[in-house]
Scaffold this motif. Structure first.
Motif, mmCIF file in Angstrom:
data_model
loop_
_atom_site.group_PDB
_atom_site.id
_atom_site.type_symbol
_atom_site.label_atom_id
_atom_site.label_comp_id
_atom_site.label_asym_id
_atom_site.label_seq_id
_atom_site.Cartn_x
_atom_site.Cartn_y
_atom_site.Cartn_z
ATOM 1 N N ARG A 36 0.848 -1.221 0.003
ATOM 2 C CA ARG A 36 0.174 -0.204 0.108
ATOM 3 C C ARG A 36 0.851 1.354 0.018
ATOM 4 O O ARG A 36 0.724 2.347 -0.717
ATOM 5 C CB ARG A 36 -0.881 0.054 1.251
ATOM 6 N N TYR A 37 1.911 1.133 0.639
ATOM 7 C CA TYR A 37 2.825 2.285 0.899
ATOM 8 C C TYR A 37 3.527 2.682 -0.494
ATOM 9 O O TYR A 37 3.411 3.827 -1.154
ATOM 10 C CB TYR A 37 3.867 2.094 2.061
ATOM 11 N N GLN A 38 3.948 1.557 -1.021
ATOM 12 C CA GLN A 38 4.789 1.603 -2.357
ATOM 13 C C GLN A 38 3.752 2.147 -3.247
ATOM 14 O O GLN A 38 4.098 2.957 -4.379
ATOM 15 C CB GLN A 38 5.180 0.254 -2.708
ATOM 16 N N GLN A 39 2.389 1.613 -3.548
ATOM 17 C CA GLN A 39 1.399 2.075 -4.275
ATOM 18 C C GLN A 39 1.129 3.622 -4.039
ATOM 19 O O GLN A 39 1.196 4.407 -5.170
ATOM 20 C CB GLN A 39 0.118 1.370 -4.322
ATOM 21 N N LEU A 40 0.997 4.096 -2.861
ATOM 22 C CA LEU A 40 0.876 5.416 -2.823
ATOM 23 C C LEU A 40 2.144 6.373 -3.272
ATOM 24 O O LEU A 40 1.756 7.358 -3.703
ATOM 25 C CB LEU A 40 0.541 5.657 -1.316
ATOM 26 N N ILE A 41 3.290 6.050 -2.875
ATOM 27 C CA ILE A 41 4.379 6.851 -3.030
ATOM 28 C C ILE A 41 4.590 6.829 -4.725
ATOM 29 O O ILE A 41 5.160 7.824 -5.393
ATOM 30 C CB ILE A 41 5.619 6.560 -2.337
ATOM 31 N N SER A 42 4.206 5.957 -5.420
ATOM 32 C CA SER A 42 4.369 5.826 -6.719
ATOM 33 C C SER A 42 3.242 6.708 -7.604
ATOM 34 O O SER A 42 3.430 6.892 -8.672
ATOM 35 C CB SER A 42 4.277 4.335 -7.247
ATOM 36 N N GLU A 43 2.185 6.952 -6.935
ATOM 37 C CA GLU A 43 1.101 7.571 -7.506
ATOM 38 C C GLU A 43 1.038 9.193 -7.217
ATOM 39 O O GLU A 43 0.337 10.012 -7.749
ATOM 40 C CB GLU A 43 -0.261 7.239 -6.933
ATOM 41 N N LEU A 44 1.980 9.384 -6.401
ATOM 42 C CA LEU A 44 2.357 10.955 -6.144
ATOM 43 C C LEU A 44 3.503 11.395 -6.801
ATOM 44 O O LEU A 44 4.658 10.660 -6.773
ATOM 45 C CB LEU A 44 2.469 10.975 -4.330
ATOM 46 N N GLY A 91 -0.699 21.242 -3.469
ATOM 47 C CA GLY A 91 -1.691 21.215 -4.564
ATOM 48 C C GLY A 91 -1.885 20.095 -5.422
ATOM 49 O O GLY A 91 -1.375 19.136 -5.125
ATOM 50 N N GLU A 92 -2.911 20.434 -6.133
ATOM 51 C CA GLU A 92 -3.329 19.336 -7.082
ATOM 52 C C GLU A 92 -2.258 18.414 -8.015
ATOM 53 O O GLU A 92 -2.243 17.367 -8.619
ATOM 54 C CB GLU A 92 -4.591 19.433 -7.680
ATOM 55 N N PHE A 93 -1.184 19.318 -8.209
ATOM 56 C CA PHE A 93 -0.144 18.983 -9.181
ATOM 57 C C PHE A 93 0.416 17.584 -8.755
ATOM 58 O O PHE A 93 0.870 16.810 -9.471
ATOM 59 C CB PHE A 93 0.964 19.977 -9.197
ATOM 60 N N TYR A 96 -1.113 12.212 -10.021
ATOM 61 C CA TYR A 96 -0.928 12.026 -11.408
ATOM 62 C C TYR A 96 -2.199 11.962 -12.043
ATOM 63 O O TYR A 96 -2.274 12.278 -13.251
ATOM 64 C CB TYR A 96 -0.082 10.853 -11.680
ATOM 65 N N LYS A 97 -3.203 11.473 -11.441
ATOM 66 C CA LYS A 97 -4.490 11.523 -11.969
ATOM 67 C C LYS A 97 -5.635 12.293 -11.116
ATOM 68 O O LYS A 97 -5.994 11.971 -10.094
ATOM 69 C CB LYS A 97 -5.154 9.927 -11.781
ATOM 70 N N PRO A 98 -5.783 13.629 -11.702
ATOM 71 C CA PRO A 98 -6.458 14.533 -10.722
ATOM 72 C C PRO A 98 -7.987 13.937 -11.026
ATOM 73 O O PRO A 98 -8.466 13.259 -11.881
ATOM 74 C CB PRO A 98 -6.604 15.706 -11.722
ATOM 75 N N PRO A 99 -8.702 14.401 -9.798
ATOM 76 C CA PRO A 99 -10.182 13.806 -9.807
ATOM 77 C C PRO A 99 -11.127 14.540 -10.953
ATOM 78 O O PRO A 99 -10.735 15.684 -11.559
ATOM 79 C CB PRO A 99 -10.714 14.246 -8.474
ATOM 80 N N ASP A 101 -13.737 16.653 -11.915
ATOM 81 C CA ASP A 101 -14.679 17.728 -11.175
ATOM 82 C C ASP A 101 -15.082 19.075 -12.290
ATOM 83 O O ASP A 101 -14.556 18.833 -13.369
ATOM 84 C CB ASP A 101 -14.292 18.156 -9.903
ATOM 85 N N ASN A 102 -15.720 19.969 -11.995
ATOM 86 C CA ASN A 102 -15.871 21.144 -13.009
ATOM 87 C C ASN A 102 -14.560 21.518 -13.317
ATOM 88 O O ASN A 102 -14.475 22.167 -14.231
ATOM 89 C CB ASN A 102 -16.687 22.052 -11.975
ATOM 90 N N ARG A 103 -13.544 21.690 -12.653
ATOM 91 C CA ARG A 103 -12.331 22.307 -12.892
ATOM 92 C C ARG A 103 -11.294 21.513 -13.937
ATOM 93 O O ARG A 103 -10.881 22.036 -14.693
ATOM 94 C CB ARG A 103 -11.492 22.649 -11.764
ATOM 95 N N THR A 104 -11.576 20.053 -13.796
ATOM 96 C CA THR A 104 -10.618 19.314 -14.657
ATOM 97 C C THR A 104 -11.474 18.557 -15.661
ATOM 98 O O THR A 104 -11.002 17.772 -16.495
ATOM 99 C CB THR A 104 -9.977 18.339 -13.692
ATOM 100 N N ILE A 105 -12.889 18.925 -16.138
ATOM 101 C CA ILE A 105 -13.557 18.077 -16.842
ATOM 102 C C ILE A 105 -13.027 18.358 -18.397
ATOM 103 O O ILE A 105 -13.266 17.370 -19.069
ATOM 104 C CB ILE A 105 -15.031 18.304 -16.856
ATOM 105 N N LEU A 106 -12.658 19.409 -18.635
ATOM 106 C CA LEU A 106 -11.860 19.580 -20.041
ATOM 107 C C LEU A 106 -10.719 18.868 -20.245
ATOM 108 O O LEU A 106 -10.479 18.462 -21.361
ATOM 109 C CB LEU A 106 -11.649 21.186 -20.126
ATOM 110 N N LEU A 107 -9.860 18.843 -19.064
ATOM 111 C CA LEU A 107 -8.738 17.845 -19.165
ATOM 112 C C LEU A 107 -8.980 16.445 -19.424
ATOM 113 O O LEU A 107 -8.727 16.016 -20.432
ATOM 114 C CB LEU A 107 -8.093 18.096 -17.889
ATOM 115 N N TRP A 108 -10.180 15.817 -18.736
ATOM 116 C CA TRP A 108 -10.477 14.748 -19.058
ATOM 117 C C TRP A 108 -11.190 14.326 -20.292
ATOM 118 O O TRP A 108 -10.973 13.297 -21.144
ATOM 119 C CB TRP A 108 -11.373 14.086 -17.762
#
Length: 160
Positions: A36-44, A91-93, A96-99, A101-108
């Motif tokens: 779980r730790y390895q997964q978390l630090i690889s996703e940030l 910050g959201e930066f 790697y995979k931002p959620p 929502d209204n601010r990121t819908i265009l990105l997705w």
């Protein structure tokens, strides 16, 4: 014999940069916790290294983030709480995979929009090409006028 202390001092100064940084070692109760730790630090993402995760980064801020992930895991925080705390701090930066929502819908949505737009452009080009093929040929009057224009252009070129 008098050069031996000086030689040893120079050797010690040169070996300083060769001493590698000792990687941090964390104690986990179970193998699942370590995974779980390895997964978390690889996703940030490291805020300093731009496109490198905190697992692979040697930046001091990445070490601080790894320490914080470990500390929060030991305190019983969930993955969402850990990621949320780091997003609040850096910050959201850092995700790697931002959620979505209204601010990121265009990105997705951009890849789908670009693909559909490309298909529409190709369809338009094909439709125009087929439409041109269906146009009737020139009438006799238009053909005679075109030949007259071409003849006058060739006469001008011959005079030069």
């Amino acid at each position: 014999m008098r050069l031996l202390p000086a030689f040893l001092a120079v050797l010690m100064m040169l070996s300083g940069p060769a001493i590698a940084e000792v990687p941090e070692v964390y104690d986990f109760d179970t193998r699942a916790e370590e995974q779980r730790y390895q997964q978390l630090i690889s996703e940030l993402r490291c805020p300093k290294c731009q496109n490198q995760n905190i697992a692979d980064s040697n930046a001091p801020i990445s070490k601080d983030m790894r320490d914080e992930v470990y500390r929060m895991m030991q305190d019983g925080a969930s993955n969402e709480q850990i990621v949320g705390a780091l997003v609040d701090r850096f910050g959201e930066f850092v995700q790697y995979k931002p959620p979505v929502d209204n601010r990121t819908i265009l990105l997705w949505a951009f890849p789908a929009i670009a693909t559909i737009g490309g298909f529409l452009i190709v369809a338009g080009v094909v439709w125009r090409a087929r439409k041109r093929e269906d146009e009737p040929p020139l009438s006799a009057e238009d053909r005679a006028r075109a030949e007259q224009i071409l003849a006058s252009q060739s006469d001008k070129a011959d005079r030069r």
